[in-house]
Design a protein around this motif. Structure first.
Motif, mmCIF file in Angstrom:
data_model
loop_
_atom_site.group_PDB
_atom_site.id
_atom_site.type_symbol
_atom_site.label_atom_id
_atom_site.label_comp_id
_atom_site.label_asym_id
_atom_site.label_seq_id
_atom_site.Cartn_x
_atom_site.Cartn_y
_atom_site.Cartn_z
ATOM 1 N N MET A 41 0.813 -1.180 0.000
ATOM 2 C CA MET A 41 0.000 0.000 0.000
ATOM 3 C C MET A 41 0.865 1.255 0.000
ATOM 4 O O MET A 41 0.528 2.238 -0.620
ATOM 5 N N HIS A 42 2.025 1.218 0.638
ATOM 6 C CA HIS A 42 2.866 2.403 0.743
ATOM 7 C C HIS A 42 4.028 2.384 -0.251
ATOM 8 O O HIS A 42 4.875 3.264 -0.206
ATOM 9 N N TRP A 43 4.065 1.414 -1.124
ATOM 10 C CA TRP A 43 5.188 1.287 -2.053
ATOM 11 C C TRP A 43 5.344 2.513 -2.944
ATOM 12 O O TRP A 43 6.458 2.956 -3.188
ATOM 13 N N GLN A 50 8.686 4.771 -3.187
ATOM 14 C CA GLN A 50 9.387 5.030 -4.440
ATOM 15 C C GLN A 50 9.576 6.522 -4.662
ATOM 16 O O GLN A 50 10.645 6.955 -5.080
ATOM 17 N N VAL A 51 8.564 7.309 -4.357
ATOM 18 C CA VAL A 51 8.662 8.764 -4.489
ATOM 19 C C VAL A 51 9.762 9.298 -3.573
ATOM 20 O O VAL A 51 10.489 10.217 -3.935
ATOM 21 N N GLU A 52 9.904 8.701 -2.398
ATOM 22 C CA GLU A 52 10.937 9.110 -1.445
ATOM 23 C C GLU A 52 12.316 8.586 -1.821
ATOM 24 O O GLU A 52 13.294 8.881 -1.147
ATOM 25 N N GLY A 53 12.399 7.769 -2.879
ATOM 26 C CA GLY A 53 13.692 7.278 -3.352
ATOM 27 C C GLY A 53 14.089 5.906 -2.860
ATOM 28 O O GLY A 53 15.231 5.486 -3.046
ATOM 29 N N GLU A 54 13.166 5.191 -2.238
ATOM 30 C CA GLU A 54 13.479 3.851 -1.740
ATOM 31 C C GLU A 54 13.675 2.903 -2.913
ATOM 32 O O GLU A 54 12.966 2.967 -3.905
ATOM 33 N N MET A 96 12.604 -2.914 -0.888
ATOM 34 C CA MET A 96 11.175 -3.179 -0.672
ATOM 35 C C MET A 96 10.851 -4.649 -0.902
ATOM 36 O O MET A 96 10.114 -5.253 -0.118
ATOM 37 N N TYR A 97 11.402 -5.240 -1.948
ATOM 38 C CA TYR A 97 11.132 -6.654 -2.221
ATOM 39 C C TYR A 97 11.794 -7.583 -1.206
ATOM 40 O O TYR A 97 11.363 -8.716 -1.029
ATOM 41 N N PRO A 115 21.551 -7.949 3.361
ATOM 42 C CA PRO A 115 22.435 -6.907 3.882
ATOM 43 C C PRO A 115 21.935 -5.485 3.625
ATOM 44 O O PRO A 115 22.682 -4.535 3.830
ATOM 45 N N TYR A 116 20.696 -5.310 3.221
ATOM 46 C CA TYR A 116 20.214 -4.022 2.734
ATOM 47 C C TYR A 116 19.710 -3.066 3.812
ATOM 48 O O TYR A 116 19.312 -1.957 3.494
#
Length: 68
Positions: free
Chosen positions: A1-3, A7-11, A16-17, A26-27
């Protein structure tokens, strides 16, 4: 729901996956891992409290007010 927001925030999509495997990848930073562990522990409380080791890990990364 927040993806889309992330993405807009640069994540990155990789982070995410990989979220469901946060322990094995290690992310994520130590602070993020502490937050994930705390959220998971609180969500899954069955014996009335979060394990002391999870609390201590979280306490090392966050202040009592949660800001630092």
């Amino acid at each position: 729901m927040h993806w889309k927001d992330l993405q807009v925030e640069g994540e990155s999509e990789q982070r995410m996956y990989s979220l469901d495997a946060w322990r094995e990848t290690p992310y994520y930073t130590d602070r993020e891992r502490a937050a994930f562990a705390w959220a998971e522990a609180v969500t899954n409380v069955t014996h009335g409290h979060v394990l002391d080791e999870v609390y201590e890990q979280t306490r090392q990364q966050f202040s009592e007010t949660g800001t630092g």
